[in-house]
Design an enzyme around this catalytic site. Structure first.
Site, PDB file in Angstrom:
ATOM      1  N   LYS A  13      49.094  31.599  53.398  1.00 43.56           N
ATOM      2  CA  LYS A  13      48.175  30.998  52.432  1.00 43.56           C
ATOM      3  C   LYS A  13      48.363  31.567  51.022  1.00 43.56           C
ATOM      4  O   LYS A  13      48.168  30.843  50.054  1.00 43.56           O
ATOM      5  CB  LYS A  13      46.722  31.091  52.893  1.00 43.56           C
ATOM      6  N   ARG A  88      35.759  35.607  53.027  1.00 37.76           N
ATOM      7  CA  ARG A  88      36.282  36.008  54.326  1.00 37.76           C
ATOM      8  C   ARG A  88      35.172  36.183  55.351  1.00 37.76           C
ATOM      9  O   ARG A  88      35.445  36.494  56.496  1.00 37.76           O
ATOM     10  CB  ARG A  88      37.009  37.331  54.177  1.00 37.76           C
ATOM     11  N   ARG A 127      57.330  40.772  56.471  1.00 41.50           N
ATOM     12  CA  ARG A 127      56.895  40.662  55.071  1.00 41.50           C
ATOM     13  C   ARG A 127      57.304  41.893  54.277  1.00 41.50           C
ATOM     14  O   ARG A 127      57.283  43.015  54.774  1.00 41.50           O
ATOM     15  CB  ARG A 127      55.364  40.551  55.016  1.00 41.50           C
ATOM     16  N   ARG A 160      53.937  46.714  53.489  1.00 41.54           N
ATOM     17  CA  ARG A 160      52.609  47.225  53.138  1.00 41.54           C
ATOM     18  C   ARG A 160      51.949  47.901  54.345  1.00 41.54           C
ATOM     19  O   ARG A 160      52.118  47.438  55.467  1.00 41.54           O
ATOM     20  CB  ARG A 160      51.717  46.063  52.677  1.00 41.54           C
ATOM     21  N   ARG A 171      43.598  43.304  61.968  1.00 43.61           N
ATOM     22  CA  ARG A 171      43.289  42.247  60.990  1.00 43.61           C
ATOM     23  C   ARG A 171      43.070  40.913  61.691  1.00 43.61           C
ATOM     24  O   ARG A 171      42.214  40.132  61.285  1.00 43.61           O
ATOM     25  CB  ARG A 171      44.407  42.126  59.950  1.00 43.61           C
TER      26      ARG A 171
HETATM   27  P1  AMP Z   1      45.003  40.014  51.714  1.00 40.88           P
HETATM   28  O1  AMP Z   1      46.051  40.380  50.738  1.00 40.88           O
HETATM   29  O2  AMP Z   1      44.183  38.815  51.295  1.00 40.88           O
HETATM   30  O3  AMP Z   1      45.524  39.863  53.109  1.00 40.88           O
HETATM   31  O4  AMP Z   1      43.945  41.234  51.756  1.00 40.88           O
HETATM   32  C1  AMP Z   1      44.346  42.528  52.119  1.00 40.88           C
HETATM   33  C2  AMP Z   1      43.119  43.339  52.510  1.00 40.88           C
HETATM   34  O5  AMP Z   1      42.196  43.407  51.412  1.00 40.88           O
HETATM   35  C3  AMP Z   1      42.300  42.783  53.667  1.00 40.88           C
HETATM   36  O6  AMP Z   1      42.815  43.132  54.934  1.00 40.88           O
HETATM   37  C4  AMP Z   1      40.946  43.412  53.397  1.00 40.88           C
HETATM   38  O7  AMP Z   1      40.926  44.783  53.781  1.00 40.88           O
HETATM   39  C5  AMP Z   1      40.853  43.374  51.882  1.00 40.88           C
HETATM   40  N1  AMP Z   1      40.225  42.120  51.409  1.00 40.88           N
HETATM   41  C6  AMP Z   1      40.812  41.111  50.717  1.00 40.88           C
HETATM   42  N2  AMP Z   1      39.932  40.131  50.459  1.00 40.88           N
HETATM   43  C7  AMP Z   1      38.759  40.507  51.008  1.00 40.88           C
HETATM   44  C8  AMP Z   1      37.462  39.911  51.096  1.00 40.88           C
HETATM   45  N3  AMP Z   1      37.192  38.694  50.590  1.00 40.88           N
HETATM   46  N4  AMP Z   1      36.490  40.611  51.748  1.00 40.88           N
HETATM   47  C9  AMP Z   1      36.730  41.820  52.269  1.00 40.88           C
HETATM   48  N5  AMP Z   1      37.921  42.433  52.239  1.00 40.88           N
HETATM   49  C10 AMP Z   1      38.934  41.792  51.612  1.00 40.88           C
END
Ligand code: AMP
Length: 214
Positions: A13, A88, A127, A160, A171
């Site tokens: 996404k 989320r 990734r 990462r 996750r």
């Molecule tokens: P992403 O890059 O979107 O996969 O986000 C990486 C990490 O950031 C996630 O696994 C969460 O720990 C944190 N994170 C990102 N967006 C949110 C959100 N809307 N609410 C809570 N944690 C978030």
């Protein structure tokens, strides 16, 4: 056009969100990117967020919601935006709706990029991310010109911490438990659209453009 991207971590996404932002000239707002930038800059928010991110847990709503609501109120969001990684949780979605309703606005599309769990773990271990400029790649699907080096800025790429297999499992659990209910939430609001995220990246994008209009 106000868009939300839904889908499991690793569904692609983020990549689609960037392509949408480019094509429709609207900002791409990724909460994950905002947190990572804060970690890199050593801010208080970054220090707090990292504790959760490294474990594959969600950063608490009180550190997340106001940040996004302030961001979407900025001038460059007047014609719309694509939110990637937010909301989320149902409380996050409700807070966003409340803020938008107060301004007579609403989310036009919640695009769910569907990919089964079994594909996700494979994808995420491939990734690679550039911690310097934020670009993301995949060793098979989005390779760099020179292995391990960012095409955009020349920095070394990394897997990462939150893409490591043990964290990915967490996750996914968190996704099913807290984020998947948003599919029904946006379906009830008539905003949900779904695309098959197992297709090639360019085909997924073509499906999205078909829905949004050229
Ligand atoms: P992403 O890059 O979107 O996969 O986000 C990486 C990490 O950031 C996630 O696994 C969460 O720990 C944190 N994170 C990102 N967006 C949110 C959100 N809307 N609410 C809570 N944690 C978030």
């Amino acid at each position: 056009m106000k868009i939300i991207m839904l889908g499991a971590p690793g569904a692609g996404k983020g990549t689609q969100a960037k392509m949408i932002a480019d094509k429709y000239s609207i900002p791409h707002i990724s909460t994950g990117d905002i947190f990572r930038a804060n970690i890199k800059n050593g801010t208080e928010l970054g220090k707090k967020a990292k504790e959760y991110m490294d474990k594959g847990l969600l950063v608490p709503d009180e550190l997340t919601v106001d940040l996004v609501i302030d961001r979407v109120a900025q001038d460059d969001c007047a014609n719309g935006y694509v939110l990637d990684g937010f909301p989320r949780t149902i409380p996050q979605a409700e807070s966003l709706d409340k803020a938008l309703t107060e301004r007579n606005e609403k989310i036009d599309y919640a695009i769910n990029v569907e990919v089964p769990d079994e594909n996700i773990i494979n994808r995420m271990s491939g990734r690679r991310a550039c911690l310097s400029c934020g670009a993301t790649y995949h060793i098979v699907h989005i390779p760099t010109k020179v292995e391990g080096i960012c095409d955009r800025c020349g920095a070394e790429l990394v897997l990462r911490d939150d893409d490591k297999p043990e964290t990915v499992k967490n996750r996914l659990d968190v996704y099913h438990d807290q984020t998947q209910p948003l599919i029904e939430y946006y379906s009830n609001k008539g905003a949900l659209v779904e695309v098959d995220g197992t297709k090639e990246m360019s085909e997924v994008f073509a499906d999205i453009v078909n829905i949004l209009g050229a």
